[in-house]
Write a protein that holds these residues in place. Structure first.
Motif, PDB file in Angstrom:
ATOM      1  N   PHE A 220       0.835  -1.204   0.000  1.00 26.77           N
ATOM      2  CA  PHE A 220       0.000   0.000   0.000  1.00 26.77           C
ATOM      3  C   PHE A 220       0.873   1.259   0.000  1.00 26.77           C
ATOM      4  O   PHE A 220       0.627   2.215  -0.744  1.00 26.77           O
ATOM      5  CB  PHE A 220      -0.926  -0.015   1.220  1.00 26.77           C
ATOM      6  CG  PHE A 220      -1.789   1.207   1.349  1.00 26.77           C
ATOM      7  CD1 PHE A 220      -2.878   1.394   0.511  1.00 26.77           C
ATOM      8  CD2 PHE A 220      -1.507   2.176   2.301  1.00 26.77           C
ATOM      9  CE1 PHE A 220      -3.676   2.525   0.624  1.00 26.77           C
ATOM     10  CE2 PHE A 220      -2.291   3.306   2.423  1.00 26.77           C
ATOM     11  CZ  PHE A 220      -3.378   3.478   1.579  1.00 26.77           C
ATOM     12  N   VAL A 221       1.914   1.260   0.835  1.00 29.16           N
ATOM     13  CA  VAL A 221       2.850   2.393   0.871  1.00 29.16           C
ATOM     14  C   VAL A 221       3.567   2.526  -0.469  1.00 29.16           C
ATOM     15  O   VAL A 221       3.815   3.650  -0.944  1.00 29.16           O
ATOM     16  CB  VAL A 221       3.868   2.204   2.022  1.00 29.16           C
ATOM     17  CG1 VAL A 221       4.965   3.267   1.957  1.00 29.16           C
ATOM     18  CG2 VAL A 221       3.159   2.264   3.367  1.00 29.16           C
ATOM     19  N   ILE A 224       1.441   4.417  -2.871  1.00 30.88           N
ATOM     20  CA  ILE A 224       1.466   5.859  -2.556  1.00 30.88           C
ATOM     21  C   ILE A 224       2.720   6.489  -3.162  1.00 30.88           C
ATOM     22  O   ILE A 224       2.678   7.612  -3.689  1.00 30.88           O
ATOM     23  CB  ILE A 224       1.408   6.077  -1.032  1.00 30.88           C
ATOM     24  CG1 ILE A 224       0.068   5.608  -0.471  1.00 30.88           C
ATOM     25  CG2 ILE A 224       1.649   7.539  -0.680  1.00 30.88           C
ATOM     26  CD1 ILE A 224      -0.030   5.685   1.035  1.00 30.88           C
ATOM     27  N   TYR A 225       3.822   5.759  -3.083  1.00 34.47           N
ATOM     28  CA  TYR A 225       5.074   6.261  -3.667  1.00 34.47           C
ATOM     29  C   TYR A 225       4.927   6.477  -5.167  1.00 34.47           C
ATOM     30  O   TYR A 225       5.385   7.513  -5.709  1.00 34.47           O
ATOM     31  CB  TYR A 225       6.204   5.268  -3.367  1.00 34.47           C
ATOM     32  CG  TYR A 225       7.357   5.329  -4.329  1.00 34.47           C
ATOM     33  CD1 TYR A 225       8.169   6.458  -4.420  1.00 34.47           C
ATOM     34  CD2 TYR A 225       7.648   4.246  -5.172  1.00 34.47           C
ATOM     35  CE1 TYR A 225       9.234   6.508  -5.317  1.00 34.47           C
ATOM     36  CE2 TYR A 225       8.704   4.289  -6.052  1.00 34.47           C
ATOM     37  CZ  TYR A 225       9.495   5.419  -6.133  1.00 34.47           C
ATOM     38  OH  TYR A 225      10.537   5.471  -7.014  1.00 34.47           O
ATOM     39  N   ASP A 227       2.192   7.132  -6.779  1.00 31.72           N
ATOM     40  CA  ASP A 227       1.348   8.327  -6.961  1.00 31.72           C
ATOM     41  C   ASP A 227       2.182   9.600  -6.821  1.00 31.72           C
ATOM     42  O   ASP A 227       1.993  10.568  -7.588  1.00 31.72           O
ATOM     43  CB  ASP A 227       0.211   8.329  -5.925  1.00 31.72           C
ATOM     44  CG  ASP A 227      -0.822   7.254  -6.209  1.00 31.72           C
ATOM     45  OD1 ASP A 227      -0.877   6.772  -7.362  1.00 31.72           O
ATOM     46  OD2 ASP A 227      -1.560   6.874  -5.285  1.00 31.72           O
ATOM     47  N   MET A 228       3.117   9.606  -5.841  1.00 30.33           N
ATOM     48  CA  MET A 228       4.007  10.758  -5.665  1.00 30.33           C
ATOM     49  C   MET A 228       4.922  10.931  -6.882  1.00 30.33           C
ATOM     50  O   MET A 228       5.188  12.053  -7.319  1.00 30.33           O
ATOM     51  CB  MET A 228       4.844  10.583  -4.393  1.00 30.33           C
ATOM     52  CG  MET A 228       4.050  10.650  -3.110  1.00 30.33           C
ATOM     53  SD  MET A 228       5.069  10.216  -1.667  1.00 30.33           S
ATOM     54  CE  MET A 228       6.331  11.479  -1.741  1.00 30.33           C
ATOM     55  N   TRP A 231       2.901  12.484  -9.664  1.00 26.61           N
ATOM     56  CA  TRP A 231       2.670  13.909  -9.383  1.00 26.61           C
ATOM     57  C   TRP A 231       3.917  14.737  -9.690  1.00 26.61           C
ATOM     58  O   TRP A 231       3.834  15.799 -10.332  1.00 26.61           O
ATOM     59  CB  TRP A 231       2.274  14.075  -7.918  1.00 26.61           C
ATOM     60  CG  TRP A 231       2.236  15.518  -7.473  1.00 26.61           C
ATOM     61  CD1 TRP A 231       1.254  16.428  -7.703  1.00 26.61           C
ATOM     62  CD2 TRP A 231       3.263  16.194  -6.725  1.00 26.61           C
ATOM     63  NE1 TRP A 231       1.588  17.650  -7.154  1.00 26.61           N
ATOM     64  CE2 TRP A 231       2.811  17.540  -6.547  1.00 26.61           C
ATOM     65  CE3 TRP A 231       4.486  15.811  -6.205  1.00 26.61           C
ATOM     66  CZ2 TRP A 231       3.571  18.485  -5.858  1.00 26.61           C
ATOM     67  CZ3 TRP A 231       5.242  16.751  -5.523  1.00 26.61           C
ATOM     68  CH2 TRP A 231       4.792  18.057  -5.350  1.00 26.61           C
ATOM     69  N   TYR A 255      10.591   7.777  -0.015  1.00 29.84           N
ATOM     70  CA  TYR A 255      10.237   6.358   0.041  1.00 29.84           C
ATOM     71  C   TYR A 255      11.365   5.528   0.658  1.00 29.84           C
ATOM     72  O   TYR A 255      11.112   4.600   1.424  1.00 29.84           O
ATOM     73  CB  TYR A 255       9.919   5.863  -1.368  1.00 29.84           C
ATOM     74  CG  TYR A 255       9.443   4.432  -1.431  1.00 29.84           C
ATOM     75  CD1 TYR A 255       8.383   3.988  -0.644  1.00 29.84           C
ATOM     76  CD2 TYR A 255      10.053   3.518  -2.290  1.00 29.84           C
ATOM     77  CE1 TYR A 255       7.949   2.664  -0.712  1.00 29.84           C
ATOM     78  CE2 TYR A 255       9.623   2.207  -2.357  1.00 29.84           C
ATOM     79  CZ  TYR A 255       8.579   1.790  -1.570  1.00 29.84           C
ATOM     80  OH  TYR A 255       8.150   0.485  -1.630  1.00 29.84           O
TER      81      TYR A 255
END
Length: 549
Positions: A220-221, A224-225, A227-228, A231, A255
């Motif tokens: 899950f983390v 998120i990485y 997604d960063m 971005w 990360y």
């Protein structure tokens, strides 16, 4: 702290303690007297039970300042490129720690060919993947050969130390093991007994689900990485400034830091769970702990790289992420493991000196200062974290170095400083551990060999994904997959042939062991013949007496 140690009394100033035992504050005098009698009679059982019950807080040997100073002078105080004094390390810390430093030194030298070959690949033709086929092939052979050669060097060292053919003695129950008092059917001793089915229930109903939950959280983390990353990339494409180009590295750095934090938090949870499982033997405890930690660390550190390589297929992002993860983790490990503890220890040393100066008591202040100082030092928890760091480093180099050939060079630079920082940590930051005999690096040899097998599959897949290889099969991707799998199997076969062809023990060691076995058998035969002759003589005497009138 009150000065209550008998070793500090003036009339016993000639006594120099070798081991310090710290008791809890509320221990009764009769318990102290009982413990003293147990130590005098050389009964180790009592100390283990007191550690389990919390009456004894810690037991550790004091540093021998004179021997330590001699070791430091030949080890790390002079920052020059030289071999470590492995035999001296073994004489002071024992075989287990000496083998770690021997492996660290050997692994660092083994990385140098990879670093030298990887440098021109970094400088020329990044996107020319067909040139990496040679590098990846060398990587596969290298990862096999270095592990087999290490076995031979390890055998030579441990033979010289007399631990190569060391037989495992019957292990005592580990401190913390609890259960209902009963009689051990093997030893006949009274000790705690704990049903095996209860331990299995704890493992499969609690520990295993918890590990799976942690693995899910790690994935899950990781998302998120990504997604960063998306971005940051979108922001850079919109503006195209230098600041946003620097921003592209920020998600990977964040990360990498999060990975280190998660690894350490998970380590504490894994230690608690493994202790709660209530394993009787220290070896069983270590095996279950290593399995939990290796699975999580492998997924946490490498899952994002596999996802980038085989799902996103973004080699530029793979290089960037690999470089950031490798360099950031190395810097953090140097700070957390050595520099920060050393700085805190120096501050504590200053406080202890002030207390000693303010004592104004007629005692051996030097000894008191040493006891108080070392009592507050960190406890060395074994070579687990040290080998784990090298294991992850080996993974970064062997799995993806064909995409980022500088990985080996950064690993060499890190390990050159790691030797000195680990030596400083052992001598000046941590308590002196009790020495433990060892014949090899144990389960870590299997862990490294498993990683080298995974590297074969990974490198073959990366080569099969290259544009040059794909161009050879423009119509049928099935043929490409079949050929890549066939090459992978051939390389695995070559790997196992190499492992079989290179003996684990050098020829001269094998001959010496064979001679030892022969001499032992000959001595046993001589003893049996002597005993038989004595029995025959005794029978003849008895027969003569019976025939005599």
């Amino acid at each position: 702290m009150k000065v209550t140690l008998s070793a500090l009394d003036t009339h016993e100033s000639s006594f120099t303690p070798l081991v310090v035992i710290e008791l809890a504050q509320d221990v009764k005098e009769e318990t102290k007297e009982w413990l003293k009698n147990r130590i005098i009679t050389k009964k180790k059982d009592g100390v283990r039970r007191l550690l389990t019950s919390g009456i004894v807080v810690q037991v550790f040997p004091l540093h021998d300042n004179e021997a330590l100073k001699k070791l430091e002078d030949t080890w790390y105080t002079r920052f020059t490129l030289k071999f470590q004094p492995i035999d001296r390390i073994r004489g002071y810390f024992g075989e287990t720690i000496a083998l770690y430093f021997g492996f660290l030194e050997y692994f660092t030298f083994a990385l140098i060919p990879m670093a030298i070959i990887g440098l021109p690949y970094y400088l020329f033709a990044w996107e020319d993947y067909d040139k990496y086929v040679i590098f990846a092939s060398f990587n596969l052979i290298w990862s096999t050969v270095i592990l087999e050669v290490w076995k031979r060097g390890c055998a030579s060292m441990t033979y010289r130390w007399g631990t190569l053919v060391m037989k495992r003695k019957f292990e005592e129950p580990r401190p913390g093991y609890h259960g209902v008092l009963g009689i051990n059917p093997v030893t006949g001793r009274e000790e705690p007994l704990y049903p095996s089915y209860k331990r299995q229930l704890r493992i499969y109903l609690v520990s295993l689900p918890f590990v799976c939950l942690c693995l899910y959280f790690s994935l899950f983390v990781m998302m998120i990485y990504f997604d960063m990353e998306a971005w940051a990339l979108g922001l850079h494409e919109d503006s195209g400034s230098e600041w946003t180009s620097i921003l592209l590295y920020v998600p990977s750095i964040i990360y990498a830091i999060v990975i280190e934090i998660m690894n350490r938090l998970y380590r504490y949870a894994a230690e608690f769970l493994t202790s709660w499982e209530n394993h009787r033997l220290e070896s069983a405890y270590q095996n279950h702990l290593i399995l939990k930690v290796l699975v999580f660390n492998f997924l946490n550190c490498f899952a994002s790289l596999f996802y980038i390589a085989f799902v996103l297929r973004d080699m530029k992002l793979l290089r960037q992420s690999l470089a950031t993860l490798l360099i950031t983790s190395q810097i953090l490990n140097q700070i957390v493991e050595s520099l920060l503890p050393y700085w805190l220890q120096k501050k504590h040393h200053v406080r202890v000196k002030k207390k000693v100066e303010a004592l104004k008591a007629d005692i051996d202040a030097t000894l008191y200062e040493q006891v108080v100082l070392e009592k507050e030092m960190g406890t060395y928890l074994g070579t687990f974290d040290d080998y784990l760091e090298l294991f992850l480093q080996f993974g970064y180099v062997s799995l993806f170095s064909c995409v980022y050939p500088l990985a080996a060079a950064f690993a060499v630079l890190n390990n050159l400083t790691e030797v000195n920082s680990d030596a400083l940590k052992m001598c000046r930051v941590l308590k002196r551990p009790f020495s433990e005999p060892s014949a090899s690096i144990g389960v870590w040899q299997l862990a490294f060999e498993t990683m080298s097998v995974i590297s074969v599959v990974t490198n073959c897949a990366l080569i099969g994904m290259s544009p040059q290889v794909n161009a050879l099969f423009p119509e049928s991707k099935t043929d490409l997959i079949l050929i890549v799998v066939a090459v992978e199997h051939m390389l695995l076969a070559l790997k196992f042939i190499l492992a079989f062809a290179i003996p684990d023990k050098p020829r001269h060691i094998q001959m010496k062991l064979a001679r030892l076995e022969f001499e032992s058998l000959e001595a046993l035969k001589q003893q049996q013949m002597k005993l038989t002759a004595e029995n025959l003589k005794e029978e003849c005497r008895e027969g003569g007496k019976e025939k005599a009138p």
